[in-house]
Design an enzyme around this catalytic site. Structure first.
Site, mmCIF file in Angstrom:
data_model
loop_
_atom_site.group_PDB
_atom_site.id
_atom_site.type_symbol
_atom_site.label_atom_id
_atom_site.label_comp_id
_atom_site.label_asym_id
_atom_site.label_seq_id
_atom_site.Cartn_x
_atom_site.Cartn_y
_atom_site.Cartn_z
ATOM 1 N N PHE A 25 -41.499 16.656 -102.212
ATOM 2 C CA PHE A 25 -40.792 17.360 -103.276
ATOM 3 C C PHE A 25 -40.012 16.365 -104.134
ATOM 4 C CE2 PHE A 25 -37.097 19.744 -104.870
ATOM 5 C CZ PHE A 25 -37.720 20.838 -105.447
ATOM 6 N N ASN A 81 -30.910 21.235 -99.000
ATOM 7 C CA ASN A 81 -31.646 21.748 -100.158
ATOM 8 C C ASN A 81 -32.986 22.249 -99.621
ATOM 9 O OD1 ASN A 81 -32.720 22.354 -102.642
ATOM 10 N ND2 ASN A 81 -33.262 20.233 -103.123
ATOM 11 N N PRO A 82 -33.029 23.495 -99.138
ATOM 12 C CA PRO A 82 -34.212 24.003 -98.455
ATOM 13 C C PRO A 82 -35.234 24.570 -99.430
ATOM 14 C CG PRO A 82 -32.549 25.691 -98.506
ATOM 15 C CD PRO A 82 -31.954 24.495 -99.216
#
Length: 289
Positions: free
Chosen positions: A103, A196-197
């Site tokens: 990500f 920060n999932p």
């Protein structure tokens, strides 16, 4: 040695940079890129191996540089993430290695990292859950020297980027683990937990850069976007010492839901909702009682 240096009598073939940039901006805008001028300038600076701010001092590009620039612009127009083309993503004071399978950290997450940096103190133990590239964990380690940080990630691909980025930070421990595992880090007692999932509700439309390049497991958090946040809150309550803090980033539709989950847990006080620079709900924080 540069071939032009070997043949000083051969004239350098150069092209004015302004029209090349204008063409690139138009191409990127037509492709739907959100920030076509910024992206075009960053790609040009990358090719020229200079900071973006120095582009104003450059009038021309060599032909080989122009060719490489046009290739990168064409790839960006195909909505390949800018950071993948550059090979790095800027985050606070860091340049992080990124690529397919991990990500890409977003600027809005700098707010959560900044909140954590403001709370952390020398000697603290910090846990960064769903660490990805290590953006949050490494920012803490970079800006507060005397802390120990655990960076937790489960994706094998993301772990490879995390380990690479963390190599220069001896007090960052990379942990391969699943944040939904209630036994994770059983021996650790933390002063600060940040996360920060994946939190985008399933079925939410996302840009091509996200849909085609960010791993889905790092983006989507189940039907309501809270599938990972719920166990993270329970895990953080166990990891934190009394008086320790938690900060969790969330989707802008979760401005009430995540603070409510923290209150419902019963082990947190001072639950606070935070907005990003555009005024959207972005993260929630609380103190362990």
């Amino acid at each position: 040695m540069d071939p032009d240096d070997e043949h000083p009598s051969r004239p350098l073939v150069r092209t004015p940079i302004s029209p090349a940039l204008a063409t690139a901006v138009a191409e990127l805008a037509a492709a739907g890129v959100a920030s076509p001028r910024v992206d075009a300038e960053l790609l040009a600076a990358h090719v020229l191996e200079i900071p973006r701010g120095r582009l104003l001092l450059v009038d021309t590009m060599r032909d080989d540089e122009l060719r490489r620039f046009r290739v990168l612009v064409a790839e960006r127009a195909r909505r390949i993430p800018l950071q993948h083309l550059l090979g790095t993503a800027a985050f606070r004071h860091l340049e992080l290695s990124v690529g397919d399978g991990v990500f890409v950290p977003r600027p809005e997450t700098e707010l959560l990292a900044g909140w954590g940096i403001a709370r952390a103190r020398d000697g603290d133990i910090v846990v960064d859950l769903c660490s990805g590239t290590g953006a949050i964990a490494l920012s803490l380690a970079d800006e507060i020297k005397n802390i120990d940080v655990y960076a937790v990630e489960r994706s094998p691909v993301a772990l490879s980027f995390l380990r690479r980025n963390a190599a220069a930070f001896p007090r960052v421990v990379v942990v391969e683990g699943d944040v939904t595992d209630p036994r994770l880090l059983e021996e650790v007692r933390a002063d600060l937990v940040l996360c920060n999932p994946p939190y985008v509700p399933a079925g939410t439309p996302v840009p091509p850069e996200v849909a085609d390049h960010d791993p889905a497991e790092a983006v989507f958090g189940g039907e309501d976007g809270l599938d990972v946040i719920r166990p993270v809150i329970a895990l953080a309550a166990r990891l934190l010492r009394a008086g320790g803090y938690i900060g969790i980033e969330h989707d802008d539709v979760h401005g009430e839901a995540v603070p409510a989950l923290l209150r419902e847990d019963g082990r947190f006080a001072e639950v606070t909702a935070h907005r990003d620079l555009t005024g959207r709900p972005r993260f929630a924080t609380a103190r362990r009682t």
